[in-house]
Design a protein around this motif. Sequence first.
Motif, PDB file in Angstrom:
ATOM      1  N   LYS A 275     -12.391 -40.692 -39.433  1.00  0.00           N
ATOM      2  CA  LYS A 275     -10.844 -41.327 -39.454  1.00  0.00           C
ATOM      3  C   LYS A 275      -9.744 -40.460 -38.924  1.00  0.00           C
ATOM      4  O   LYS A 275      -9.158 -40.217 -39.692  1.00  0.00           O
ATOM      5  CB  LYS A 275     -10.680 -41.972 -40.722  1.00  0.00           C
ATOM      6  N   GLY A 276     -10.186 -39.672 -38.089  1.00  0.00           N
ATOM      7  CA  GLY A 276      -9.434 -38.579 -37.597  1.00  0.00           C
ATOM      8  C   GLY A 276      -9.157 -37.260 -38.309  1.00  0.00           C
ATOM      9  O   GLY A 276      -8.428 -36.504 -38.105  1.00  0.00           O
ATOM     10  N   ARG A 277      -9.927 -37.005 -39.408  1.00  0.00           N
ATOM     11  CA  ARG A 277      -9.937 -35.821 -40.119  1.00  0.00           C
ATOM     12  C   ARG A 277     -11.079 -35.295 -40.208  1.00  0.00           C
ATOM     13  O   ARG A 277     -12.163 -35.663 -40.092  1.00  0.00           O
ATOM     14  CB  ARG A 277      -9.600 -36.342 -41.730  1.00  0.00           C
ATOM     15  N   ARG A 278     -11.164 -33.821 -40.125  1.00  0.00           N
ATOM     16  CA  ARG A 278     -12.132 -33.014 -39.785  1.00  0.00           C
ATOM     17  C   ARG A 278     -12.643 -32.746 -41.172  1.00  0.00           C
ATOM     18  O   ARG A 278     -12.143 -32.071 -42.026  1.00  0.00           O
ATOM     19  CB  ARG A 278     -12.032 -31.744 -39.183  1.00  0.00           C
TER      20      ARG A 278
ATOM     21  N   ASP B 215      -9.817 -30.975 -43.098  1.00  0.00           N
ATOM     22  CA  ASP B 215      -8.633 -30.388 -42.185  1.00  0.00           C
ATOM     23  C   ASP B 215      -8.579 -28.912 -42.617  1.00  0.00           C
ATOM     24  O   ASP B 215      -7.412 -28.415 -42.819  1.00  0.00           O
ATOM     25  CB  ASP B 215      -7.554 -30.976 -42.430  1.00  0.00           C
ATOM     26  N   GLY B 216      -9.711 -27.984 -43.179  1.00  0.00           N
ATOM     27  CA  GLY B 216      -9.450 -26.756 -43.354  1.00  0.00           C
ATOM     28  C   GLY B 216      -9.145 -26.419 -44.885  1.00  0.00           C
ATOM     29  O   GLY B 216      -9.229 -25.296 -45.179  1.00  0.00           O
ATOM     30  N   VAL B 217      -8.764 -27.404 -45.595  1.00  0.00           N
ATOM     31  CA  VAL B 217      -8.466 -27.188 -47.136  1.00  0.00           C
ATOM     32  C   VAL B 217      -9.705 -27.602 -48.061  1.00  0.00           C
ATOM     33  O   VAL B 217     -10.361 -28.794 -47.775  1.00  0.00           O
ATOM     34  CB  VAL B 217      -7.242 -28.190 -47.496  1.00  0.00           C
ATOM     35  N   GLU B 218      -9.939 -26.961 -48.879  1.00  0.00           N
ATOM     36  CA  GLU B 218     -11.279 -26.899 -49.624  1.00  0.00           C
ATOM     37  C   GLU B 218     -10.812 -28.267 -50.661  1.00  0.00           C
ATOM     38  O   GLU B 218      -9.892 -28.450 -51.400  1.00  0.00           O
ATOM     39  CB  GLU B 218     -11.402 -26.077 -50.796  1.00  0.00           C
ATOM     40  N   LEU B 219     -11.867 -29.165 -50.503  1.00  0.00           N
ATOM     41  CA  LEU B 219     -11.715 -30.295 -51.675  1.00  0.00           C
ATOM     42  C   LEU B 219     -12.755 -29.950 -52.577  1.00  0.00           C
ATOM     43  O   LEU B 219     -13.917 -29.688 -52.202  1.00  0.00           O
ATOM     44  CB  LEU B 219     -12.493 -31.622 -50.742  1.00  0.00           C
ATOM     45  N   HIS B 220     -12.123 -29.744 -53.843  1.00  0.00           N
ATOM     46  CA  HIS B 220     -12.900 -29.417 -55.152  1.00  0.00           C
ATOM     47  C   HIS B 220     -14.092 -30.627 -55.444  1.00  0.00           C
ATOM     48  O   HIS B 220     -13.726 -31.708 -55.551  1.00  0.00           O
ATOM     49  CB  HIS B 220     -12.035 -29.241 -56.341  1.00  0.00           C
TER      50      HIS B 220
ATOM     51  N   ALA C  69     -20.509 -38.130 -48.456  1.00  0.00           N
ATOM     52  CA  ALA C  69     -19.554 -39.462 -48.964  1.00  0.00           C
ATOM     53  C   ALA C  69     -18.643 -38.949 -49.636  1.00  0.00           C
ATOM     54  O   ALA C  69     -17.689 -39.910 -49.676  1.00  0.00           O
ATOM     55  CB  ALA C  69     -20.761 -40.217 -49.646  1.00  0.00           C
ATOM     56  N   ALA C  70     -18.708 -37.866 -50.670  1.00  0.00           N
ATOM     57  CA  ALA C  70     -17.543 -37.431 -51.172  1.00  0.00           C
ATOM     58  C   ALA C  70     -16.434 -37.165 -50.245  1.00  0.00           C
ATOM     59  O   ALA C  70     -15.380 -37.393 -50.722  1.00  0.00           O
ATOM     60  CB  ALA C  70     -17.803 -36.384 -52.050  1.00  0.00           C
ATOM     61  N   ALA C  71     -16.714 -36.538 -49.223  1.00  0.00           N
ATOM     62  CA  ALA C  71     -15.641 -36.016 -48.334  1.00  0.00           C
ATOM     63  C   ALA C  71     -14.998 -37.468 -47.738  1.00  0.00           C
ATOM     64  O   ALA C  71     -13.873 -37.406 -47.497  1.00  0.00           O
ATOM     65  CB  ALA C  71     -16.251 -35.128 -47.215  1.00  0.00           C
ATOM     66  N   ARG C  72     -15.822 -38.206 -47.155  1.00  0.00           N
ATOM     67  CA  ARG C  72     -15.515 -39.378 -46.640  1.00  0.00           C
ATOM     68  C   ARG C  72     -14.620 -40.422 -47.663  1.00  0.00           C
ATOM     69  O   ARG C  72     -13.471 -41.017 -47.295  1.00  0.00           O
ATOM     70  CB  ARG C  72     -16.624 -40.246 -46.096  1.00  0.00           C
ATOM     71  N   THR C  73     -15.003 -40.412 -49.062  1.00  0.00           N
ATOM     72  CA  THR C  73     -14.241 -41.239 -49.901  1.00  0.00           C
ATOM     73  C   THR C  73     -12.912 -40.511 -50.024  1.00  0.00           C
ATOM     74  O   THR C  73     -11.881 -41.214 -50.211  1.00  0.00           O
ATOM     75  CB  THR C  73     -15.022 -40.935 -51.216  1.00  0.00           C
ATOM     76  N   ALA C  74     -12.699 -39.338 -50.046  1.00  0.00           N
ATOM     77  CA  ALA C  74     -11.583 -38.400 -50.259  1.00  0.00           C
ATOM     78  C   ALA C  74     -10.891 -38.907 -49.084  1.00  0.00           C
ATOM     79  O   ALA C  74      -9.515 -39.295 -49.394  1.00  0.00           O
ATOM     80  CB  ALA C  74     -11.809 -36.841 -50.489  1.00  0.00           C
ATOM     81  N   VAL C  75     -11.174 -38.877 -47.971  1.00  0.00           N
ATOM     82  CA  VAL C  75     -10.293 -38.895 -46.866  1.00  0.00           C
ATOM     83  C   VAL C  75      -9.804 -40.594 -46.920  1.00  0.00           C
ATOM     84  O   VAL C  75      -8.670 -40.799 -46.614  1.00  0.00           O
ATOM     85  CB  VAL C  75     -11.204 -38.945 -45.546  1.00  0.00           C
ATOM     86  N   ASP C  76     -10.734 -41.438 -47.265  1.00  0.00           N
ATOM     87  CA  ASP C  76     -10.218 -42.934 -47.396  1.00  0.00           C
ATOM     88  C   ASP C  76      -9.097 -42.872 -48.667  1.00  0.00           C
ATOM     89  O   ASP C  76      -8.054 -43.753 -48.465  1.00  0.00           O
ATOM     90  CB  ASP C  76     -11.327 -43.762 -48.222  1.00  0.00           C
ATOM     91  N   GLU C  77      -9.187 -42.068 -49.662  1.00  0.00           N
ATOM     92  CA  GLU C  77      -8.381 -42.058 -50.795  1.00  0.00           C
ATOM     93  C   GLU C  77      -7.113 -41.515 -50.338  1.00  0.00           C
ATOM     94  O   GLU C  77      -6.072 -42.106 -50.891  1.00  0.00           O
ATOM     95  CB  GLU C  77      -9.104 -41.587 -52.134  1.00  0.00           C
ATOM     96  N   LEU C  78      -7.123 -40.604 -49.475  1.00  0.00           N
ATOM     97  CA  LEU C  78      -6.059 -39.789 -49.034  1.00  0.00           C
ATOM     98  C   LEU C  78      -5.203 -40.682 -48.267  1.00  0.00           C
ATOM     99  O   LEU C  78      -3.797 -40.695 -48.245  1.00  0.00           O
ATOM    100  CB  LEU C  78      -6.136 -38.486 -48.253  1.00  0.00           C
TER     101      LEU C  78
END
Length: 118
Positions: free
Chosen positions: A46-49, A69-74, A98-107
Amino acid sequence: MPELSRRRALTTTVALAATTGVRTVVPAQASADPHHSPGTFDEVYKGRRIEGRPVGGHHHGTGYTILVDGVELHVMRNADGTWISVVSHYAPVPTPRAAARTAVDELQGAELLPFSAN
């Protein structure tokens, strides 16, 4: 003829499945090996690395690092093998990807801010 109870129907179904070689389907999160670390990933979602990789020496053995996007997701692995993140703490998912994708969705396009676990 005796009345068919739920217990008898279930017992019959299980016995039939066992004799015909039908495999039982187990949800991914229930069958996840909590001692197995998933591999790496690097993609645009969704446009985010989003990037993920195992790292050593984190808490109890091998941990996992995810970057959005280069920032750590805990992230943290639960005892049942599922994963949660600081962004979606109450929504366990089966993999770090899936955790990374869910975070992108939530952001919803918002920037991920650095999180201090201390």
